[in-house]
Design an enzyme around this catalytic site. Sequence first.
Site, mmCIF file in Angstrom:
data_model
loop_
_atom_site.group_PDB
_atom_site.id
_atom_site.type_symbol
_atom_site.label_atom_id
_atom_site.label_comp_id
_atom_site.label_asym_id
_atom_site.label_seq_id
_atom_site.Cartn_x
_atom_site.Cartn_y
_atom_site.Cartn_z
ATOM 1 N N GLU A 289 41.669 48.154 40.796
ATOM 2 C CA GLU A 289 42.491 47.334 41.696
ATOM 3 C C GLU A 289 41.564 46.394 42.452
ATOM 4 O O GLU A 289 40.529 46.813 42.967
ATOM 5 C CB GLU A 289 43.239 48.241 42.695
ATOM 6 C CG GLU A 289 43.929 47.462 43.812
ATOM 7 C CD GLU A 289 44.616 48.361 44.839
ATOM 8 O OE1 GLU A 289 45.007 49.495 44.511
ATOM 9 O OE2 GLU A 289 44.755 47.908 45.982
ATOM 10 N N GLU B 9 44.508 40.458 51.871
ATOM 11 C CA GLU B 9 45.225 41.628 52.386
ATOM 12 C C GLU B 9 44.915 41.836 53.862
ATOM 13 O O GLU B 9 43.794 41.619 54.316
ATOM 14 C CB GLU B 9 44.817 42.890 51.612
ATOM 15 C CG GLU B 9 45.635 44.118 52.009
ATOM 16 C CD GLU B 9 45.360 45.347 51.146
ATOM 17 O OE1 GLU B 9 44.346 45.355 50.449
ATOM 18 O OE2 GLU B 9 46.163 46.299 51.195
#
Length: 378
Positions: free
Chosen positions: A194, A199
């Site tokens: 990932e 974010e």
Amino acid sequence: MQENKAFLPDGTSPETAYQGAPMDNMDMSPTTSKWNPKGWQKKWKITAVIAAVILIIVIIVAAVEGSKNSKSKPDYPDYHALNYTLEDRWQGTNFFDNFDYHSSPDPANGFVNYVDQATAISTNLTYAGDSSAFLRADSKDTDAKNGRNSVRITSKKQFHSGLFVFDIKHTPYGCGTWPAVWMADPSDWPGNGEIDVVETVNQGNTGNQMALHTSKNCQMKSRRAQTGTVHGTNCYNGTNDNAGCAVMGASSSYGAEANDDGGAVYAMELRDAGIRMWIFNRDSPPGDLRANNDTTPDPSTWGLPIADFPSTDCDIGSHFKNQSIIANIDFCGSWANSVYTSQFKCPGKCEDFVAKNATAFEKAYWEFASFRIYSTDE
Ligand SMILES: *[C@@H]1O[C@H](CO)[C@@H](O)[C@H](O)[C@H]1NC(C)=O
Ligand SMILES: *[C@@H]1O[C@H](CO)[C@@H](O)[C@H](O)[C@H]1NC(C)=O
Ligand SMILES: *[C@@H]1O[C@H](CO)[C@@H](O)[C@H](O)[C@H]1NC(C)=O
Ligand SMILES: *[C@@H]1O[C@H](CO)[C@@H](O)[C@H](O)[C@H]1NC(C)=O
Ligand SMILES: *[C@@H]1O[C@H](CO)[C@@H](O)[C@H](O)[C@H]1NC(C)=O
Ligand SMILES: *[C@@H]1O[C@H](CO)[C@@H](O)[C@H](O)[C@H]1NC(C)=O
């Protein structure tokens, strides 16, 4: 630098190796510590001296072997320029055609209700115009008991490598939010890795967090060439409650500050040598990243990346496969919840706030100018 135990054969540590001294036949009288040589019989003293000599030899041999190993460890990688060509440009009214809508329960256990494509379009949670694609959280429901409506999209196309350029006019933020633009393989997590490119949580004023999450044996403990701040160096999802190996950008790299600057261009390069990320002001990106420039982009001319995840202690090529591009806005969940009050001073409880304070989510939207993906034959 490897841990000491790696310098001894078959994983024995100095402590376990020393237990070769014969303890079983020792005088175990209660007043004598079993580690006090004064209480030992002479033959055991001789045996202990011999064992100590053997141990020293073992340590020397292991240290020599260990230094050979550290020499054979890969060096800082060669990030030579690659000949990138534009493979995909997702923008305009067809933007969302490149994605599937995830409408089953949230794999990340957030306080969210991800809606399907038809609902997203009819409630305008996704909307694609000529110059922008919007993806937003609901800001109308004042009693969202089962989690606020929102959207999570996953690209149909998957990638093993490439240069990914996310041109973003507005990043979402606000108490209780947990938005991200990231890459992963929904059918093999964390096996296929990932990569979190954009974010944050809550007010989004503490800088963009860039992170990797992987299966075992992926660390970022060697030399790195980057300007961001390191938050954790073990990418393995089984350590530190799956915090990953993260790098933080400056406060201007996300949220209101970035939006007020006209947005940001987030570039991520994924190749066997490593993963690197850059963040530029939308108004002044490198010339080769300007929206309509057809030149081959050359990251080697962009200056130091903000985040550098070299392949030195992580076989990037084997840890990252079949990566889909994912964009979503989640709520609460472990990260946003854990710092909701302590770091962000948000009111009340995260889930109450998300369920009831509808208008607090008017700023909780992504506005994407384009996603561009460049590939190389190399
Ligand atoms: C870069 O790749 C393109 C497309 O494959 C090719 O036409 C071009 O000649 C290459 N340029 C260089 C400098 O290798
Ligand atoms: C949907 O959202 C877009 C972007 O914010 C906006 O321009 C448009 O007016 C909205 N449509 C409706 C029907 O509300
Ligand atoms: C890490 O991944 C493994 C394999 O999928 C999974 O079983 C485990 O629950 C994960 N751990 C965390 C903390 O996410
Ligand atoms: C495209 O990028 C190159 C390299 O930075 C630059 O020299 C050129 O002026 C740019 N062209 C446009 C139209 O922006
Ligand atoms: C990647 O996806 C393809 C198509 O679904 C699949 O055949 C392949 O096994 C996957 N590779 C890995 C390493 O998971
Ligand atoms: C809603 O937001 C206001 C203003 O931030 C706050 O005072 C209030 O506690 C919030 N309500 C809930 C249920 O969290």
